[in-house]
Design a protein around this motif. Sequence first.
Motif, mmCIF file in Angstrom:
data_model
loop_
_atom_site.group_PDB
_atom_site.id
_atom_site.type_symbol
_atom_site.label_atom_id
_atom_site.label_comp_id
_atom_site.label_asym_id
_atom_site.label_seq_id
_atom_site.Cartn_x
_atom_site.Cartn_y
_atom_site.Cartn_z
ATOM 1 N N THR A 21 0.239 -1.166 -0.242
ATOM 2 C CA THR A 21 -0.140 -0.048 -0.130
ATOM 3 C C THR A 21 0.926 1.510 0.311
ATOM 4 O O THR A 21 1.034 2.231 -0.096
ATOM 5 N N HIS A 25 0.376 4.140 -3.136
ATOM 6 C CA HIS A 25 -0.005 4.958 -2.113
ATOM 7 C C HIS A 25 0.798 6.826 -2.633
ATOM 8 O O HIS A 25 0.669 7.388 -2.546
ATOM 9 N N ASN A 93 -3.573 4.311 4.790
ATOM 10 C CA ASN A 93 -3.142 4.378 3.962
ATOM 11 C C ASN A 93 -4.573 4.605 2.628
ATOM 12 O O ASN A 93 -4.441 5.114 2.006
ATOM 13 N N LEU A 94 -5.610 3.056 3.047
ATOM 14 C CA LEU A 94 -6.589 2.895 2.015
ATOM 15 C C LEU A 94 -7.467 4.672 1.640
ATOM 16 O O LEU A 94 -7.852 4.300 1.181
#
Length: 408
Positions: A21, A25, A93-94
């Motif tokens: 991620t 990201h 992060n998501l």
Amino acid sequence: MEHVTLLLAVVIATALAFDFTNGFHDTANAMATTISTGALGPKVAVGMSAALNLVGAFLSVEVAKTISGGIVDETGIRTQVIFAALVGAILWNLVTWLLGLPSSSSHALFGGLIGAAVMSAGVSAVDGGVVVTKVLLPAVAAPVVAGLAAFVASRLTFRIGRHADDAATAKGYRAGQIASAALVSLAHGTNDAQKTMGVITLALVTGGVLAPGSNPPVWVIVCSGLAIALGTYIGGWRIIRTLGTGLTDLRPQQGFAAQTSAAISILASSHLGFSLSTTQVCSGAVLGAGLGRRGGAVRWSTATRMAVAWCLTLPAAALVAAGAELVTGQGTWGIVLVAAVLVASATAIWLAARRRPVTAESVTARPAVEPVPAPQPAPAAQTPAQDAGLSATIPAPAAAAPSRSAAA
């Protein structure tokens, strides 16, 4: 012992998921300006960045040592604390990826570690001095320094090239952008891949596999480099769009200045062991470059949203990680429950992103602006009946018919 080994394997897999991620990201850090100015196509750019992220992972372990043996007291931390910390970091992060906000993966990880460690062992488990000197102070100083450097560099490039041919100048700076983007990608791998190395090393220490103070094993370096490279290759198109076109409109000269300033800042911090946020450095550099061109405009509403996300990153990740640690501390069922919540949340975020996808083809679309009203045609000559307010009762074709007859 078997349970500990299984838990350790779960923690390592979760750490590599965080690394993945982190890759998609933070792809925008290296390639957003290169893509927005047309120096490289989107897919070529992320492919190059992924390869250099992998190379950068092998250049240093100073940041990894800061994380594995500096921020938290590794002797009093259980393995599930690392798992809880990673859950907080991944979810933040998501969420910010879904919103297209270039927040700091580094601070999400630090927040997760701090929140989980405090919940598990109390405030004494965190080394406040290291947090201040190697996390908080660089977080404040780095984007300011990179922004000022990019501002000055942009002013100089425009001044030096003010009498040059615009087409030739743009072509030259696009070539420079490719080189500087490669440097940022290398720096990103050097700095950010080490964070996952540090977390896995910390987990191995808490599981009794490594002695305290150990350097990351070679297999940890290889796996971390591959995970962040794969995530980078996927391409975080939402954040690339925000950083490339949502914050300001950049010319090749500005893109070159921003990326060069960011790369120098990141590489210097990696050498000193400062666990810098590459996102904040690159965002500050883009902002400085946008202001460095006379007449350049910054979309301050986007900059404000980014600043709010930066301020919330560490405490939000800490709170989620603390909650996860509270549940995982209940035993095996707690660990399974937290893992299930993580998978379900990640799936829900992915499905939400599919409703309004951003792809390599649409990543360079500029933000929508207010449409300019089209000029209205001059009013036609009115009949007496229209002057009297009866125009609605006179059909348009009937009014136009005499003109056609007269023309015939």
